[in-house]
Write a protein that holds these residues in place. Structure first.
Motif, mmCIF file in Angstrom:
data_model
loop_
_atom_site.group_PDB
_atom_site.id
_atom_site.type_symbol
_atom_site.label_atom_id
_atom_site.label_comp_id
_atom_site.label_asym_id
_atom_site.label_seq_id
_atom_site.Cartn_x
_atom_site.Cartn_y
_atom_site.Cartn_z
ATOM 1 N N GLU A 289 0.824 -1.203 0.000
ATOM 2 C CA GLU A 289 0.000 0.000 0.000
ATOM 3 C C GLU A 289 0.859 1.254 0.000
ATOM 4 O O GLU A 289 0.644 2.178 -0.777
ATOM 5 N N LEU A 290 1.847 1.258 0.905
ATOM 6 C CA LEU A 290 2.689 2.440 1.075
ATOM 7 C C LEU A 290 3.410 2.789 -0.224
ATOM 8 O O LEU A 290 3.463 3.941 -0.649
ATOM 9 N N ARG A 291 3.957 1.778 -0.872
ATOM 10 C CA ARG A 291 4.742 2.050 -2.071
ATOM 11 C C ARG A 291 3.850 2.545 -3.215
ATOM 12 O O ARG A 291 4.229 3.419 -3.967
ATOM 13 N N LYS A 292 2.664 1.966 -3.326
ATOM 14 C CA LYS A 292 1.789 2.421 -4.415
ATOM 15 C C LYS A 292 1.381 3.885 -4.165
ATOM 16 O O LYS A 292 1.431 4.710 -5.073
ATOM 17 N N ASN A 293 1.024 4.184 -2.912
ATOM 18 C CA ASN A 293 0.562 5.544 -2.613
ATOM 19 C C ASN A 293 1.669 6.574 -2.786
ATOM 20 O O ASN A 293 1.406 7.720 -3.123
ATOM 21 N N TRP A 294 2.911 6.145 -2.551
ATOM 22 C CA TRP A 294 4.033 7.094 -2.636
ATOM 23 C C TRP A 294 4.079 7.745 -4.011
ATOM 24 O O TRP A 294 4.280 8.952 -4.135
ATOM 25 N N TYR A 295 3.871 6.961 -5.052
ATOM 26 C CA TYR A 295 3.949 7.517 -6.410
ATOM 27 C C TYR A 295 2.881 8.593 -6.607
ATOM 28 O O TYR A 295 3.117 9.598 -7.265
ATOM 29 N N ILE A 300 1.979 11.298 -9.709
ATOM 30 C CA ILE A 300 1.591 10.314 -10.728
ATOM 31 C C ILE A 300 0.095 10.049 -10.553
ATOM 32 O O ILE A 300 -0.342 9.642 -9.472
ATOM 33 N N LYS A 301 -0.678 10.278 -11.610
ATOM 34 C CA LYS A 301 -2.130 10.121 -11.499
ATOM 35 C C LYS A 301 -2.471 8.658 -11.273
ATOM 36 O O LYS A 301 -1.887 7.768 -11.900
ATOM 37 N N SER A 302 -3.440 8.425 -10.396
ATOM 38 C CA SER A 302 -3.706 7.032 -10.028
ATOM 39 C C SER A 302 -4.184 6.202 -11.228
ATOM 40 O O SER A 302 -3.957 5.005 -11.281
ATOM 41 N N ASP A 303 -4.822 6.846 -12.240
ATOM 42 C CA ASP A 303 -5.291 6.059 -13.411
ATOM 43 C C ASP A 303 -4.113 5.431 -14.145
ATOM 44 O O ASP A 303 -4.257 4.414 -14.810
ATOM 45 N N ASN A 304 -2.960 6.086 -14.083
ATOM 46 C CA ASN A 304 -1.795 5.573 -14.807
ATOM 47 C C ASN A 304 -1.001 4.561 -13.998
ATOM 48 O O ASN A 304 -0.033 3.996 -14.482
ATOM 49 N N LEU A 305 -1.385 4.350 -12.757
ATOM 50 C CA LEU A 305 -0.646 3.459 -11.856
ATOM 51 C C LEU A 305 -1.466 2.219 -11.602
ATOM 52 O O LEU A 305 -2.609 2.318 -11.171
ATOM 53 N N VAL A 306 -0.886 1.066 -11.855
ATOM 54 C CA VAL A 306 -1.677 -0.154 -11.699
ATOM 55 C C VAL A 306 -0.903 -1.145 -10.821
ATOM 56 O O VAL A 306 0.158 -1.602 -11.216
ATOM 57 N N GLU A 431 4.783 11.687 -17.411
ATOM 58 C CA GLU A 431 3.584 12.205 -16.751
ATOM 59 C C GLU A 431 3.544 13.736 -16.821
ATOM 60 O O GLU A 431 2.491 14.329 -16.968
ATOM 61 N N ALA A 432 4.733 14.350 -16.716
ATOM 62 C CA ALA A 432 4.781 15.812 -16.645
ATOM 63 C C ALA A 432 4.581 16.472 -18.015
ATOM 64 O O ALA A 432 4.060 17.582 -18.109
ATOM 65 N N LYS A 452 4.835 19.468 -16.114
ATOM 66 C CA LYS A 452 4.097 19.717 -14.868
ATOM 67 C C LYS A 452 4.615 18.812 -13.757
ATOM 68 O O LYS A 452 3.906 17.934 -13.260
ATOM 69 N N PHE A 453 5.877 19.002 -13.392
ATOM 70 C CA PHE A 453 6.472 18.207 -12.317
ATOM 71 C C PHE A 453 5.850 18.565 -10.978
ATOM 72 O O PHE A 453 5.525 19.737 -10.729
ATOM 73 N N HIS A 454 5.785 17.577 -10.099
ATOM 74 C CA HIS A 454 5.474 17.887 -8.704
ATOM 75 C C HIS A 454 6.606 18.783 -8.184
ATOM 76 O O HIS A 454 7.786 18.518 -8.472
ATOM 77 N N PRO A 455 6.273 19.871 -7.430
ATOM 78 C CA PRO A 455 7.324 20.800 -7.003
ATOM 79 C C PRO A 455 8.509 20.119 -6.305
ATOM 80 O O PRO A 455 9.649 20.540 -6.462
ATOM 81 N N ARG A 456 8.240 19.044 -5.542
ATOM 82 C CA ARG A 456 9.365 18.369 -4.856
ATOM 83 C C ARG A 456 10.362 17.803 -5.861
ATOM 84 O O ARG A 456 11.531 17.653 -5.571
ATOM 85 N N LEU A 457 9.862 17.408 -7.034
ATOM 86 C CA LEU A 457 10.743 16.762 -8.007
ATOM 87 C C LEU A 457 11.292 17.743 -9.041
ATOM 88 O O LEU A 457 12.281 17.439 -9.710
ATOM 89 N N ALA A 458 10.655 18.891 -9.181
ATOM 90 C CA ALA A 458 11.068 19.839 -10.228
ATOM 91 C C ALA A 458 12.562 20.138 -10.101
ATOM 92 O O ALA A 458 13.052 20.426 -9.004
ATOM 93 N N PRO A 459 13.297 20.073 -11.219
ATOM 94 C CA PRO A 459 14.746 20.310 -11.160
ATOM 95 C C PRO A 459 15.080 21.704 -10.642
ATOM 96 O O PRO A 459 15.994 21.877 -9.867
#
Ligand code: ATP
Length: 556
Positions: A289-295, A300-306, A431-432, A452-459
């Motif tokens: 659960e934890l690892r899936k939610n982390w993305y 990462i939009k949940s529709d793209n994560l399986v 994704e971005a 559209k990077f998540h701010p934490r990941l934006a270079p």
């Protein structure tokens, strides 16, 4: 309507032009399966690894019963004693059976080549295609037979007229059938399946002999198992606990493909979580659960994560369960693995204990002391005891030591969330990437490409612009830049029209652009522009840092 990636080649070119990813040694024609990260890419990948370390190792969320999770890190050598790879099974088994075409010299994974066969007029005929599995192969084979028939190809005509076809993978093709190459432009024959070891070999020392043979690690996990005892002895950790490692791994993949998705050199982010066998299912579910939610917390939009629970037939023999967390990459119709979360039972520690001769079991001291205390409580234990009372207590203690104590000694079970830093970087880039229509300064519609990077990941977290390079604006902008760069990766850009500067930062995925203008000099405010909403706001210069910080806080 925003557009995502349709053409991977165009996307790879964009990544190169922007300085995210380059082909390794490109000036010499490149090398298949190896990639370099450019100035923006290296920041992105570092942010990914740092987010993982922060969220999994330094500050993991509470466990299934609300308890604190104990996690520590390791950084092991890439080259280890080759006995490690014998114990782990990599020397014996880390190989895919392959088939080679004797004519065109192409090499294929044997489980990915499928044949349709039939005997017509006593002649055995076959055609082959490349496919992931038998279900996907059947329609492709029928299509190929029809196409060959039109070309009056003997196998095509014969197979089309056959009352019934047999289907086989190249791993299990019985002897009488021919083995045609699956490539459309080749009429060669394939070899029998042969093993091909995926580990890169080298030699430690000046002599390239068999005794000096070493391997570049194909995964980081084994360094953790080999150091399990060291960590336990040096850190006073008690079960359950996890050991994490981020580092390079090397696999001589037969067919590197899909940009960085399948590379020969890549980085992994792996955790081995050690727990009591009776609690292992609970911890497996927790990590899954934890690892899936982390993305999802990183955009990462949940529709793209399986998440895909492996079927019983796919599971390794020691495994109770494995879940692949898969992502819908634009290069494939099927979701592809980003990470595997595996319940590995006691397999790895048992194998290393056997091969190294070292005791890798765990003694649950706390559990044993609790039992001892509770079972001895009924027996008198003060200084007025009579000899028979002392004996009774001693007898009970001996009995417990004989019958119960061994139950507190066991080989821990392991849950292994194993993620790929490069695969996740590729997923984040895919994704971005967005092409969209936006209004320009005059209200006219124009196209922009924005990451559209998540701010934490934006270079880059923010870009600082002086509106013009005079009237004190450039000095004020430089001062703000200098203040912010002590805390974040920020850039200073003074060249070109402001609209052009915005577009450049959109393509780099910078969440904020901060402009210093005439009002800044008068009242100390700046405009701050949001990459996604395009909204501009005036805020006091002194609040910029807090604004950026707020966006970078991990989700809890
Ligand atoms: P695959 O089936 O895609 O080859 P795997 O099941 O062999 O992957 P693992 O051995 O479980 O992969 O490795 C854990 C993670 O390491 C994978 O989920 C992936 O993110 C990453 N990884 C594995 N092989 C590669 C590779 N060749 N290139 C990039 N990343 C990889």
């Amino acid at each position: 309507m925003a557009k995502k990636i349709e053409d991977m080649a165009k996307f790879a070119k964009f990544c190169k032009d922007m300085g995210f990813i380059y082909q390794s040694s490109e000036i010499y024609g490149g090398i298949n399966g190896f990639w370099d990260y450019g100035p923006l890419g290296v920041e992105l990948k570092r942010n990914i690894k740092e987010a993982w370390w922060q969220d999994m190792v330094r500050n993991p969320p509470p466990g299934p019963d609300g308890q604190e999770i104990r996690m520590v890190g390791l950084d092991c050598a890439i080259i280890m004693n080759p006995k490690v790879w014998v114990a782990s099974g990599h020397v014996g088994g880390f190989s895919d059976p392959m088939v080679d075409c004797l004519k065109c010299k192409r090499r294929f994974r044997a489980d990915k080549v499928h044949f349709a066969c039939a005997t017509v007029d006593n002649v055995p005929h076959a055609v082959s295609v490349e496919a992931d599995n038998a279900t996907d192969a059947e329609p492709l084979l029928k299509d190929k037979i029809a196409k060959l028939d039109k070309k009056k190809h003997p196998a095509g005509r014969a197979l089309k007229s056959a009352p019934q076809l047999e289907f086989h993978a190249a791993t299990a093709l019985p002897a009488p059938w021919p083995r045609p190459c699956p490539a459309d432009d080749c009429d060669g024959t394939l070899t029998e399946p042969r093993s091909f070891n995926l580990m890169f070999e080298s030699h430690a020392g000046p002599i390239a002999s068999d005794e000096n043979k070493v391997y570049l690690r194909p995964e980081t996990a084994q360094g953790i198992f080999a150091n399990y005892r060291n960590v336990l002895d040096s850190s006073r950790l008690k079960l359950p606990f996890g050991i994490a490692q981020v580092g390079k791994a090397f696999r001589n993949e037969i067919n590197p493909r899909n940009f960085t998705f399948r590379s020969r050199e890549f980085e992994q982010m792996e955790i081995e979580f050690f727990c009591h066998p009776a609690e292992s299912r609970k911890w497996y579910e927790y990590w899954r659960e934890l690892r899936k939610n982390w993305y999802s917390t990183l955009g990462i939009k949940s529709d793209n994560l399986v998440p895909r629970e492996q079927g019983q037939e796919e599971l390794a023999h020691y495994s109770v369960g494995t879940t692949d967390i898969e992502y819908m990459f634009p290069f494939s119709d099927e979701p592809q693995e980003l990470e595997g979360v595996a319940h590995r039972g006691a397999f790895d520690l048992t194998a290393h204990a056997k091969h190294s001769g070292k005791d890798l079991s765990y003694f649950d001291e706390e559990g044993w002391n609790n039992l001892l205390q509770s079972r001895l409580t009924p027996f008198k234990d003060d200084k007025n005891r009579q000899p028979d009372e002392i004996k009774l207590r001693e007898d009970e203690k001996k009995k417990l030591e004989l019958e119960e104590k061994p139950k507190f000694q066991f080989v821990p079970h392991v849950i292994e969330p194993s993620a790929g830093a490069d695969r996740f970087t590729l997923a984040v880039l895919c994704e971005a990437y967005t092409e969209e229509d936006v209004p320009d300064a005059k209200g006219k519609t124009e196209k922009r490409t924005v990451m559209k990077f998540h701010p934490r990941l934006a270079p880059v977290k923010a870009a600082i612009f002086p509106l013009v390079n005079r009237d004190g604006m450039d000095e004020a902008a430089r001062a703000l830049y200098r203040e912010l760069k002590a805390h974040f990766n920020v850039v200073y850009d003074q060249s070109g029209a402001i609209g052009r500067r915005y577009r450049r930062q959109d393509e780099a995925g910078t969440p904020f652009c901060i402009t210093i203008d005439g009002d800044t000099i008068k009242d100390g405010t700046v405009t701050i522009r949001d990459r996604d909403t395009l909204k501009q706001e005036r805020i006091p210069k002194g609040e910029v840092r807090a604004r950026i910080e707020a966006l970078l806080r991990p989700e809890v």
